[in-house]
Design a protein around this motif. Structure first.
Motif, PDB file in Angstrom:
ATOM      1  N   LEU A  40      -3.679  -8.301  -9.022  1.00 48.36           N
ATOM      2  CA  LEU A  40      -4.453  -7.993  -7.821  1.00 48.36           C
ATOM      3  C   LEU A  40      -3.684  -8.387  -6.563  1.00 48.36           C
ATOM      4  CD1 LEU A  40      -7.980  -9.044  -9.103  1.00 48.36           C
ATOM      5  CD2 LEU A  40      -7.198  -6.704  -8.597  1.00 48.36           C
ATOM      6  N   ARG A  41      -2.985  -9.540  -6.604  1.00 48.79           N
ATOM      7  CA  ARG A  41      -2.139  -9.921  -5.466  1.00 48.79           C
ATOM      8  C   ARG A  41      -1.039  -8.880  -5.250  1.00 48.79           C
ATOM      9  NH1 ARG A  41      -2.524 -15.083  -7.773  1.00 48.79           N
ATOM     10  NH2 ARG A  41      -0.416 -14.878  -8.605  1.00 48.79           N
ATOM     11  N   ALA A  42      -0.402  -8.455  -6.345  1.00 47.85           N
ATOM     12  CA  ALA A  42       0.656  -7.441  -6.233  1.00 47.85           C
ATOM     13  C   ALA A  42       0.075  -6.127  -5.712  1.00 47.85           C
ATOM     14  CB  ALA A  42       1.327  -7.234  -7.585  1.00 47.85           C
ATOM     15  N   PHE A  43      -1.106  -5.756  -6.192  1.00 45.76           N
ATOM     16  CA  PHE A  43      -1.738  -4.528  -5.709  1.00 45.76           C
ATOM     17  C   PHE A  43      -1.922  -4.578  -4.192  1.00 45.76           C
ATOM     18  CE2 PHE A  43      -5.352  -2.212  -4.164  1.00 45.76           C
ATOM     19  CZ  PHE A  43      -5.086  -0.930  -4.614  1.00 45.76           C
ATOM     20  N   ASP A  44      -2.404  -5.696  -3.673  1.00 43.07           N
ATOM     21  CA  ASP A  44      -2.631  -5.818  -2.233  1.00 43.07           C
ATOM     22  C   ASP A  44      -1.326  -5.636  -1.451  1.00 43.07           C
ATOM     23  OD1 ASP A  44      -5.337  -6.208  -2.690  1.00 43.07           O
ATOM     24  OD2 ASP A  44      -5.198  -8.404  -2.551  1.00 43.07           O
ATOM     25  N   ASP A  45      -0.237  -6.203  -1.954  1.00 41.07           N
ATOM     26  CA  ASP A  45       1.064  -6.033  -1.295  1.00 41.07           C
ATOM     27  C   ASP A  45       1.529  -4.581  -1.349  1.00 41.07           C
ATOM     28  OD1 ASP A  45       1.190  -8.738  -0.684  1.00 41.07           O
ATOM     29  OD2 ASP A  45       2.502  -9.223  -2.385  1.00 41.07           O
ATOM     30  N   ILE A  46       1.397  -3.964  -2.498  1.00 44.80           N
ATOM     31  CA  ILE A  46       1.804  -2.564  -2.662  1.00 44.80           C
ATOM     32  C   ILE A  46       0.978  -1.671  -1.746  1.00 44.80           C
ATOM     33  CG2 ILE A  46       1.789  -0.609  -4.284  1.00 44.80           C
ATOM     34  CD1 ILE A  46       2.371  -2.769  -6.494  1.00 44.80           C
ATOM     35  N   ASP A  49       1.983  -1.506   1.948  1.00 44.59           N
ATOM     36  CA  ASP A  49       3.329  -1.017   2.266  1.00 44.59           C
ATOM     37  C   ASP A  49       3.325   0.510   2.332  1.00 44.59           C
ATOM     38  OD1 ASP A  49       6.037  -0.182   2.180  1.00 44.59           O
ATOM     39  OD2 ASP A  49       6.623  -1.897   0.948  1.00 44.59           O
ATOM     40  N   ARG A  50       3.669   1.055   3.476  1.00 55.76           N
ATOM     41  CA  ARG A  50       3.596   2.514   3.661  1.00 55.76           C
ATOM     42  C   ARG A  50       4.601   3.286   2.808  1.00 55.76           C
ATOM     43  NH1 ARG A  50       7.233   4.891   7.322  1.00 55.76           N
ATOM     44  NH2 ARG A  50       8.699   3.396   8.182  1.00 55.76           N
ATOM     45  N   ASN A  51       5.593   2.611   2.239  1.00 50.64           N
ATOM     46  CA  ASN A  51       6.577   3.278   1.384  1.00 50.64           C
ATOM     47  C   ASN A  51       6.279   3.142  -0.104  1.00 50.64           C
ATOM     48  OD1 ASN A  51       8.289   4.405   3.348  1.00 50.64           O
ATOM     49  ND2 ASN A  51       9.213   2.417   3.721  1.00 50.64           N
ATOM     50  N   GLN A  52       5.131   2.576  -0.431  1.00 52.18           N
ATOM     51  CA  GLN A  52       4.723   2.387  -1.832  1.00 52.18           C
ATOM     52  C   GLN A  52       3.534   3.275  -2.150  1.00 52.18           C
ATOM     53  OE1 GLN A  52       6.346   0.438  -3.949  1.00 52.18           O
ATOM     54  NE2 GLN A  52       7.702  -0.443  -2.407  1.00 52.18           N
ATOM     55  N   PHE A  53       3.620   3.908  -3.302  1.00 53.53           N
ATOM     56  CA  PHE A  53       2.536   4.774  -3.753  1.00 53.53           C
ATOM     57  C   PHE A  53       2.227   4.432  -5.202  1.00 53.53           C
ATOM     58  CE2 PHE A  53       4.885   6.771  -0.411  1.00 53.53           C
ATOM     59  CZ  PHE A  53       3.892   7.211   0.441  1.00 53.53           C
ATOM     60  N   GLY A  65      -3.475   7.534 -16.576  1.00 56.90           N
ATOM     61  CA  GLY A  65      -2.036   7.456 -16.365  1.00 56.90           C
ATOM     62  C   GLY A  65      -1.758   6.758 -15.058  1.00 56.90           C
ATOM     63  N   THR A  66      -0.556   6.224 -14.941  1.00 56.72           N
ATOM     64  CA  THR A  66      -0.162   5.541 -13.715  1.00 56.72           C
ATOM     65  C   THR A  66       1.329   5.670 -13.514  1.00 56.72           C
ATOM     66  OG1 THR A  66      -0.333   3.463 -12.468  1.00 56.72           O
ATOM     67  CG2 THR A  66       0.160   3.277 -14.816  1.00 56.72           C
ATOM     68  N   LEU A  67       1.747   5.581 -12.280  1.00 60.87           N
ATOM     69  CA  LEU A  67       3.153   5.427 -11.920  1.00 60.87           C
ATOM     70  C   LEU A  67       3.218   4.875 -10.510  1.00 60.87           C
ATOM     71  CD1 LEU A  67       4.152   7.780  -9.718  1.00 60.87           C
ATOM     72  CD2 LEU A  67       4.398   9.137 -11.754  1.00 60.87           C
ATOM     73  N   GLN A  68       4.363   4.319 -10.190  1.00 57.17           N
ATOM     74  CA  GLN A  68       4.599   3.837  -8.832  1.00 57.17           C
ATOM     75  C   GLN A  68       5.791   4.594  -8.272  1.00 57.17           C
ATOM     76  OE1 GLN A  68       4.706  -0.395  -8.350  1.00 57.17           O
ATOM     77  NE2 GLN A  68       5.531  -0.279  -6.274  1.00 57.17           N
ATOM     78  N   LEU A  69       5.606   5.162  -7.101  1.00 54.33           N
ATOM     79  CA  LEU A  69       6.662   5.852  -6.378  1.00 54.33           C
ATOM     80  C   LEU A  69       6.968   5.035  -5.128  1.00 54.33           C
ATOM     81  CD1 LEU A  69       8.488   8.330  -5.786  1.00 54.33           C
ATOM     82  CD2 LEU A  69       6.497   9.365  -4.663  1.00 54.33           C
ATOM     83  N   THR A  70       8.234   4.695  -4.952  1.00 58.74           N
ATOM     84  CA  THR A  70       8.673   3.958  -3.777  1.00 58.74           C
ATOM     85  C   THR A  70       9.651   4.829  -3.008  1.00 58.74           C
ATOM     86  OG1 THR A  70       8.470   1.864  -4.963  1.00 58.74           O
ATOM     87  CG2 THR A  70       9.815   1.856  -2.963  1.00 58.74           C
ATOM     88  N   ILE A  71       9.425   4.969  -1.728  1.00 59.32           N
ATOM     89  CA  ILE A  71      10.359   5.697  -0.863  1.00 59.32           C
ATOM     90  C   ILE A  71      11.295   4.654  -0.269  1.00 59.32           C
ATOM     91  CG2 ILE A  71      10.615   7.259   1.098  1.00 59.32           C
ATOM     92  CD1 ILE A  71       9.027   8.418  -1.367  1.00 59.32           C
ATOM     93  N   ILE A  72      12.581   4.801  -0.568  1.00 65.52           N
ATOM     94  CA  ILE A  72      13.572   3.797  -0.173  1.00 65.52           C
ATOM     95  C   ILE A  72      14.488   4.379   0.900  1.00 65.52           C
ATOM     96  CG2 ILE A  72      15.454   2.308  -0.947  1.00 65.52           C
ATOM     97  CD1 ILE A  72      14.302   2.624  -3.814  1.00 65.52           C
ATOM     98  N   PRO A  73      14.434   3.832   2.107  1.00 67.68           N
ATOM     99  CA  PRO A  73      15.409   4.234   3.120  1.00 67.68           C
ATOM    100  C   PRO A  73      16.741   3.543   2.835  1.00 67.68           C
ATOM    101  CG  PRO A  73      13.856   2.666   4.054  1.00 67.68           C
ATOM    102  CD  PRO A  73      13.446   2.898   2.624  1.00 67.68           C
TER     103      PRO A  73
END
Length: 150
Positions: A40-46, A49-53, A65-73
């Motif tokens: 839950l703590r990690a969820f709040d951080d994710i 963050d506007r670059n985390q999906f 199903g689940t996945l995490q997409l991160t946009i990395i500049p």
């Protein structure tokens, strides 16, 4: 995926997501659905963050199903953005249906919509079935990854 909806994960989805993470040959040794507090703590951080999906694919309103997409500049590749796909899981009773492929294609399309020049992911060397899955989707094994456990 007409019977499914892809949406951002909500805090009340965390228990279902952790169960999917733990229902896996590697996750069974490192994830604990009995203690949701660190997740839950990690969820709040994710979520902040506007670059985390952190996404779920839901049947009705139930995550399957689940996945995490991160946009990395980055500066490399002329300042290109990268999409990083992580923690792809499909609940056991929905595997083999094509849902996982559709979900990863969604992440690829979302990366493209957000201006990414490439999409990347890592997969544990023991996950040979997953490697074949990603190769069928057009990914090529191009790098050797290294990790340092802290």
């Amino acid at each position: 995926m007409t019977d499914y909806t892809i949406r951002r994960a909500r805090r009340d989805d965390v228990a279902a997501i952790v169960r999917m993470l733990a229902d896996d040959q590697l996750g069974a040794t490192r994830d604990d659905p009995g203690d949701l507090e660190p997740y839950l703590r990690a969820f709040d951080d994710i979520d902040a963050d506007r670059n985390q999906f952190l996404m779920v694919v839901a049947s009705g309103d139930e995550p399957v199903g689940t996945l995490q997409l991160t946009i990395i500049p980055g500066l490399a590749r002329r300042g290109a953005l990268r999409g990083q796909i992580e923690a792809v899981r499909i609940r056991a009773d929905h595997r083999g249906s094509g849902l996982g492929a559709d979900f990863v294609r969604w992440a690829i399309d979302e990366s493209r919509r957000r201006g990414c020049a490439l999409v990347q992911l890592t997969s544990d060397v023991t996950r040979t079935e997953a490697h074949r899955f990603y190769e069928r989707l057009g990914f090529t094994p191009s790098h050797m990854g290294f990790k340092l456990k802290l």
